[in-house]
Design a protein around this motif. Structure first.
Motif, PDB file in Angstrom:
ATOM      1  N   ILE A   7       0.859  -1.187   0.000  1.00 60.65           N
ATOM      2  CA  ILE A   7       0.000   0.000   0.000  1.00 60.65           C
ATOM      3  C   ILE A   7       0.894   1.235   0.000  1.00 60.65           C
ATOM      4  O   ILE A   7       1.618   1.486   0.973  1.00 60.65           O
ATOM      5  N   GLY A   8       0.852   1.972  -1.097  1.00 56.85           N
ATOM      6  CA  GLY A   8       1.660   3.184  -1.229  1.00 56.85           C
ATOM      7  C   GLY A   8       2.851   2.957  -2.152  1.00 56.85           C
ATOM      8  O   GLY A   8       3.550   1.947  -2.039  1.00 56.85           O
ATOM      9  N   ALA A   9       3.056   3.908  -3.079  1.00 56.67           N
ATOM     10  CA  ALA A   9       4.210   3.823  -3.992  1.00 56.67           C
ATOM     11  C   ALA A   9       5.168   4.974  -3.730  1.00 56.67           C
ATOM     12  O   ALA A   9       5.688   5.604  -4.640  1.00 56.67           O
ATOM     13  N   MET A  54      13.051  16.131  -1.987  1.00 56.48           N
ATOM     14  CA  MET A  54      14.384  16.075  -1.347  1.00 56.48           C
ATOM     15  C   MET A  54      15.313  17.230  -1.727  1.00 56.48           C
ATOM     16  O   MET A  54      15.263  17.762  -2.839  1.00 56.48           O
ATOM     17  N   HIS A  55      16.138  17.569  -0.758  1.00 54.78           N
ATOM     18  CA  HIS A  55      17.213  18.532  -0.993  1.00 54.78           C
ATOM     19  C   HIS A  55      18.561  17.838  -0.979  1.00 54.78           C
ATOM     20  O   HIS A  55      19.503  18.291  -1.589  1.00 54.78           O
ATOM     21  N   TRP A  56      18.646  16.775  -0.215  1.00 52.74           N
ATOM     22  CA  TRP A  56      19.879  15.982  -0.208  1.00 52.74           C
ATOM     23  C   TRP A  56      19.557  14.543   0.122  1.00 52.74           C
ATOM     24  O   TRP A  56      18.592  14.249   0.812  1.00 52.74           O
ATOM     25  N   THR A 238      -5.516   4.630  -6.871  1.00 53.50           N
ATOM     26  CA  THR A 238      -6.222   3.588  -6.118  1.00 53.50           C
ATOM     27  C   THR A 238      -6.048   3.833  -4.614  1.00 53.50           C
ATOM     28  O   THR A 238      -4.988   3.572  -4.047  1.00 53.50           O
ATOM     29  N   MET A 239      -7.089   4.331  -4.016  1.00 50.46           N
ATOM     30  CA  MET A 239      -7.036   4.654  -2.584  1.00 50.46           C
ATOM     31  C   MET A 239      -7.454   3.422  -1.778  1.00 50.46           C
ATOM     32  O   MET A 239      -8.549   2.882  -1.992  1.00 50.46           O
ATOM     33  N   VAL A 240      -6.591   2.989  -0.877  1.00 49.95           N
ATOM     34  CA  VAL A 240      -6.947   1.843  -0.035  1.00 49.95           C
ATOM     35  C   VAL A 240      -7.732   2.334   1.177  1.00 49.95           C
ATOM     36  O   VAL A 240      -7.339   3.298   1.837  1.00 49.95           O
ATOM     37  N   TYR A 423       6.204  16.185   6.938  1.00 46.12           N
ATOM     38  CA  TYR A 423       7.107  15.549   5.978  1.00 46.12           C
ATOM     39  C   TYR A 423       8.141  14.684   6.669  1.00 46.12           C
ATOM     40  O   TYR A 423       8.831  13.902   6.005  1.00 46.12           O
ATOM     41  N   MET A 424       8.265  14.829   7.960  1.00 44.58           N
ATOM     42  CA  MET A 424       9.157  13.971   8.738  1.00 44.58           C
ATOM     43  C   MET A 424       8.666  13.970  10.193  1.00 44.58           C
ATOM     44  O   MET A 424       7.663  14.587  10.504  1.00 44.58           O
ATOM     45  N   THR A 425       9.405  13.267  11.053  1.00 42.35           N
ATOM     46  CA  THR A 425       9.069  13.288  12.473  1.00 42.35           C
ATOM     47  C   THR A 425      10.109  14.132  13.189  1.00 42.35           C
ATOM     48  O   THR A 425      11.304  13.991  12.935  1.00 42.35           O
ATOM     49  N   GLY A 448       8.196   2.455   5.964  1.00 42.64           N
ATOM     50  CA  GLY A 448       7.948   3.882   5.755  1.00 42.64           C
ATOM     51  C   GLY A 448       8.615   4.741   6.796  1.00 42.64           C
ATOM     52  O   GLY A 448       9.015   4.274   7.861  1.00 42.64           O
ATOM     53  N   GLN A 449       8.702   6.014   6.441  1.00 42.53           N
ATOM     54  CA  GLN A 449       9.498   6.925   7.256  1.00 42.53           C
ATOM     55  C   GLN A 449       8.975   7.064   8.693  1.00 42.53           C
ATOM     56  O   GLN A 449       9.739   7.372   9.598  1.00 42.53           O
ATOM     57  N   ARG A 450       7.672   6.835   8.907  1.00 43.89           N
ATOM     58  CA  ARG A 450       7.141   7.053  10.256  1.00 43.89           C
ATOM     59  C   ARG A 450       7.456   5.889  11.198  1.00 43.89           C
ATOM     60  O   ARG A 450       7.211   5.966  12.394  1.00 43.89           O
ATOM     61  N   CYS A 454      14.235   9.686  12.409  1.00 39.33           N
ATOM     62  CA  CYS A 454      13.218  10.721  12.355  1.00 39.33           C
ATOM     63  C   CYS A 454      12.637  10.831  10.954  1.00 39.33           C
ATOM     64  O   CYS A 454      12.172  11.872  10.539  1.00 39.33           O
ATOM     65  N   GLY A 455      12.704   9.699  10.240  1.00 42.46           N
ATOM     66  CA  GLY A 455      12.162   9.682   8.887  1.00 42.46           C
ATOM     67  C   GLY A 455      13.210  10.062   7.860  1.00 42.46           C
ATOM     68  O   GLY A 455      14.407   9.978   8.114  1.00 42.46           O
ATOM     69  N   GLY A 456      12.753  10.470   6.700  1.00 48.01           N
ATOM     70  CA  GLY A 456      13.673  10.799   5.619  1.00 48.01           C
ATOM     71  C   GLY A 456      13.844   9.597   4.693  1.00 48.01           C
ATOM     72  O   GLY A 456      13.350   8.495   4.950  1.00 48.01           O
TER      73      GLY A 456
HETATM   74  C1  LIG Z   1       9.642  19.465   1.031  1.00 49.71           C
HETATM   75  C2  LIG Z   1      10.279  18.199   1.500  1.00 49.71           C
HETATM   76  C3  LIG Z   1      11.651  18.100   1.570  1.00 49.71           C
HETATM   77  C4  LIG Z   1      12.262  16.910   1.986  1.00 49.71           C
HETATM   78  N1  LIG Z   1      13.618  16.834   1.971  1.00 49.71           N
HETATM   79  C5  LIG Z   1      14.218  15.657   2.254  1.00 49.71           C
HETATM   80  C6  LIG Z   1      15.617  15.525   2.086  1.00 49.71           C
HETATM   81  O1  LIG Z   1      16.290  16.442   1.645  1.00 49.71           O
HETATM   82  N2  LIG Z   1      16.180  14.322   2.427  1.00 49.71           N
HETATM   83  C7  LIG Z   1      15.452  13.283   2.906  1.00 49.71           C
HETATM   84  O2  LIG Z   1      16.021  12.222   3.202  1.00 49.71           O
HETATM   85  N3  LIG Z   1      14.107  13.389   3.068  1.00 49.71           N
HETATM   86  C8  LIG Z   1      13.483  14.544   2.740  1.00 49.71           C
HETATM   87  N4  LIG Z   1      12.129  14.664   2.861  1.00 49.71           N
HETATM   88  C9  LIG Z   1      11.388  13.578   3.489  1.00 49.71           C
HETATM   89  C10 LIG Z   1      11.150  12.437   2.502  1.00 49.71           C
HETATM   90  O3  LIG Z   1      10.567  12.925   1.349  1.00 49.71           O
HETATM   91  C11 LIG Z   1      10.239  11.400   3.148  1.00 49.71           C
HETATM   92  O4  LIG Z   1      10.783  11.005   4.381  1.00 49.71           O
HETATM   93  C12 LIG Z   1      10.083  10.155   2.296  1.00 49.71           C
HETATM   94  O5  LIG Z   1       9.831  10.472   0.969  1.00 49.71           O
HETATM   95  C13 LIG Z   1       8.969   9.294   2.871  1.00 49.71           C
HETATM   96  O6  LIG Z   1       8.793   8.142   2.091  1.00 49.71           O
HETATM   97  P1  LIG Z   1       7.703   7.062   2.500  1.00 49.71           P
HETATM   98  O7  LIG Z   1       7.687   6.026   1.452  1.00 49.71           O
HETATM   99  O8  LIG Z   1       7.937   6.625   3.888  1.00 49.71           O
HETATM  100  O9  LIG Z   1       6.311   7.844   2.543  1.00 49.71           O
HETATM  101  P2  LIG Z   1       5.503   8.593   1.394  1.00 49.71           P
HETATM  102  O10 LIG Z   1       6.421   9.272   0.474  1.00 49.71           O
HETATM  103  O11 LIG Z   1       4.484   9.412   2.080  1.00 49.71           O
HETATM  104  O12 LIG Z   1       4.785   7.413   0.604  1.00 49.71           O
HETATM  105  C14 LIG Z   1       3.545   6.902   0.971  1.00 49.71           C
HETATM  106  C15 LIG Z   1       2.717   6.721  -0.282  1.00 49.71           C
HETATM  107  O13 LIG Z   1       1.484   6.122   0.065  1.00 49.71           O
HETATM  108  C16 LIG Z   1       0.428   6.779  -0.631  1.00 49.71           C
HETATM  109  N5  LIG Z   1      -0.793   6.588   0.153  1.00 49.71           N
HETATM  110  C17 LIG Z   1      -1.098   7.129   1.352  1.00 49.71           C
HETATM  111  N6  LIG Z   1      -2.265   6.654   1.809  1.00 49.71           N
HETATM  112  C18 LIG Z   1      -2.708   5.773   0.869  1.00 49.71           C
HETATM  113  C19 LIG Z   1      -3.858   4.929   0.778  1.00 49.71           C
HETATM  114  N7  LIG Z   1      -4.768   4.878   1.751  1.00 49.71           N
HETATM  115  N8  LIG Z   1      -4.006   4.171  -0.343  1.00 49.71           N
HETATM  116  C20 LIG Z   1      -3.074   4.192  -1.336  1.00 49.71           C
HETATM  117  N9  LIG Z   1      -1.959   4.974  -1.283  1.00 49.71           N
HETATM  118  C21 LIG Z   1      -1.780   5.739  -0.193  1.00 49.71           C
HETATM  119  C22 LIG Z   1       0.881   8.216  -0.727  1.00 49.71           C
HETATM  120  O14 LIG Z   1       0.226   8.903  -1.767  1.00 49.71           O
HETATM  121  C23 LIG Z   1       2.379   8.038  -0.967  1.00 49.71           C
HETATM  122  O15 LIG Z   1       2.661   7.944  -2.336  1.00 49.71           O
HETATM  123  C24 LIG Z   1      11.480  15.814   2.407  1.00 49.71           C
HETATM  124  C25 LIG Z   1      10.089  15.916   2.335  1.00 49.71           C
HETATM  125  C26 LIG Z   1       9.491  17.081   1.865  1.00 49.71           C
HETATM  126  C27 LIG Z   1       8.011  17.135   1.740  1.00 49.71           C
END
Ligand SMILES: Cc1cc2nc3c(=O)[nH]c(=O)nc-3n(C[C@H](O)[C@H](O)[C@H](O)COP(=O)(O)OP(=O)(O)OC[C@H]3O[C@@H](n4cnc5c(N)ncnc54)[C@H](O)[C@@H]3O)c2cc1C
Length: 482
Positions: A7-9, A54-56, A238-240, A423-425, A448-450, A454-456
């Motif tokens: 769930i989630g891409a 992302m910035h880095w 596709t929303m789960v 965007y992070m914790t 996932g990041q959470r 602290c995420g990322g």
């Molecule tokens: C402005 C900004 C700057 C950042 N800069 C950095 C950086 O420089 N370096 C760094 O390391 N990190 C950075 N981050 C943080 C980083 O982007 C995230 O930590 C990371 O992308 C999280 O990935 P994830 O897969 O855990 O979660 P997500 O990216 O949130 O992926 C979850 C996916 O699930 C989908 N989804 C959610 N609910 C459902 C549902 N019910 N059904 C179907 N799909 C669903 C969402 O649409 C999403 O595509 C930044 C974030 C932001 C917003």
């Protein structure tokens, strides 16, 4: 072939999906938005590309082991060569005075605070996020414990208890020069613990943490391409809504478009959102209750501008020091952080894109604005106020802004379902981590990041890989990385 639904891409879901597919599972990713990458994304307005993520990237170089994940998953390819900016940050005053933070910290001078910082950062240069093997998993290419590497980390580990318990703000208070303090505040928020600050800075000084040119969305697309070339499927839009275990031990996944069944499910969406919404009733397990109680979200708004002028003479990341605090969306800023993409070709010839990152908790403010119908007007006000401030530092943009976009925490929540649009914790001084279980019963996993402070992106990638390993363990399958 056992079927797994991810769930989630986002980066965690794509990583989990790629490893699961390589290991022989039938893989389907269900994604609510129309594109891969989740929080790391870009969007276009009037011919300008705005970088929204992302910035880095930690692991831009082989120095950090997470680099292997970026390579295995095809995240980094020839179409997004990593750019290593230096200076990392430049403090800019209205009169044009500049002070830069380079990757070489010798430029911070010889004062006791600078010497201490260099000492600490050197220790952390030896620390790398290890994507370790899960015990009991049969791996095609098992990792050997890098004993030498572990020993090298000991000096940093000894500093850990102290750094984790003081804030970055306090750590930086040793610097007598306020300009240097402000410059160093660019690295992480001052509320983060000093561990986050020193570790992040060490990834810069060690020559890592570059920016994949081509942008966030390209990286997500590269990973999606890898998954699809392996035979995995991504269903966008596709929303789960719900995940339910059936009597025969399989899983039923209800989406807006119907119901699917699978042998296993990897939940890669924000775990804080998932515990409230994905399982019928809100989860009441101990860890879930603790997560609700102790989670502090890191939020930001992003004002993106397309300007009809070439700003390549300006630094890539600027901290604009404000004479009068900049008040916006219930928050006050002494510094405005501006990313300048003039050298990345994200704009028409001779033009540039800028993004202004406003860090701080403003979710409630924007949520209320959505509810009372003032959201659009408030976003416009914010953009205009930001432009006015920018003009005093970058006069070339006066009258030249032709594309404007504002993303708020309410946008991030709507777009990616992130709790409070974060965007992070936020990992503050003294905060104890709450670990979300990577395995939540046979065939159900969290990534996932959470799931880890602290995420990322490195956390997203390593937890995605771990979920795939646990899947292999439960289904007695060999874990294949590449
Ligand atoms: C402005 C900004 C700057 C950042 N800069 C950095 C950086 O420089 N370096 C760094 O390391 N990190 C950075 N981050 C943080 C980083 O982007 C995230 O930590 C990371 O992308 C999280 O990935 P994830 O897969 O855990 O979660 P997500 O990216 O949130 O992926 C979850 C996916 O699930 C989908 N989804 C959610 N609910 C459902 C549902 N019910 N059904 C179907 N799909 C669903 C969402 O649409 C999403 O595509 C930044 C974030 C932001 C917003």
């Amino acid at each position: 072939m056992k079927k797994v639904i991810v769930i989630g891409a986002g980066i965690s879901g794509l990583t989990a999906g790629i490893y699961a597919r390589r290991s022989g599972f039938e893989v389907t990713l269900l994604e609510k938005t129309a594109s891969p990458g989740g929080m790391i994304t870009c969007w276009n307005r009037k011919g300008y590309t705005f970088e929204g993520g992302m910035h880095w990237l930690i692991g831009s170089t082989p120095r950090y082991e997470v680099h292997e994940i970026w390579k295995d998953t095809g995240a980094l390819q020839a179409n997004n060569p990593v750019h290593f900016k230096d200076p990392m940050y430049t403090l800019l005053e209205e009169d044009g005075t500049r002070l830069s933070l380079h990757r070489d910290l010798r430029e911070l001078g010889e004062g006791p605070a600078a010497r201490r910082l260099r000492r600490h950062v050197r220790r952390f240069e030896a620390v790398c996020l290890q994507p370790a093997d899960v015990p009991g998993v049969r791996c095609l290419t098992p990792r050997k414990t890098n004993l030498k590497g572990v020993l090298k980390m000991i000096p940093a580990v000894l500093l850990y208890p102290w750094l984790v318990n003081i804030s970055t703000e306090r750590y930086l208070s040793r610097f007598k020069d306020g300009r240097v303090r402000n410059l160093l505040r660019s690295v992480v928020w001052p509320e983060y613990n000093a561990l986050s600050f020193v570790y992040t800075l060490s990834t810069f000084t060690s020559g890592d943490s570059g920016y994949p040119a081509g942008g966030s969305l390209q990286m997500g697309r590269n990973m999606a391409g890898t998954l699809e070339s392996l035979g995995g499927t991504i269903r966008y839009g596709t929303m789960v809504r719900c995940v339910r275990k059936t009597d025969d031990g399989r899983y039923e996944v209800q989406t807006d478009l119907g119901t699917e069944t699978a042998d296993a499910v990897i939940v890669s969406i924000d775990a804080r959102t998932a515990i409230e919404t994905l399982f019928g009733e809100p989860l009441q397990d101990r860890w879930a209750r603790r997560l609700r109680k102790i989670l502090h979200t890191a939020q930001c708004s992003l004002v993106s501008l397309g300007v009809r002028t070439d700003l390549s003479a300006y630094p890539e990341t600027m901290q604009l020091l404000q004479k009068q605090p900049f008040e916006a969306a219930s928050l006050s800023y002494d510094l405005l952080m501006v990313n300048n993409y003039a050298r990345f070709g994200y704009a028409p010839q001779g033009c540039s894109t800028l993004t202004v990152l406003l860090r701080g908790k403003s979710f409630e403010y924007w949520k209320k604005a959505r509810e009372d119908g003032t959201y659009k007007a408030k976003k416009q006000q914010l953009a205009q106020a930001v432009i006015r401030r920018l003009e005093t530092f970058i006069p070339e943009i006066r009258g030249q802004v032709e594309a404007i976009d504002v993303a708020t925490p309410a946008t991030f929540q709507r777009y990616c379902n992130m709790h409070e649009g974060s965007y992070m914790t936020l990992w503050r001084a003294g905060d104890r981590p709450c670990r979300v279980p990577a395995r939540f019963g046979q065939g159900l996993y969290f990534a996932g990041q959470r799931t880890s402070l602290c995420g990322g992106l490195p956390v997203a990638a390593t937890t995605g890989r771990k979920a795939a390993m646990l899947l292999c363990k439960d289904f007695d399958t060999v874990f294949v990385e590449r």
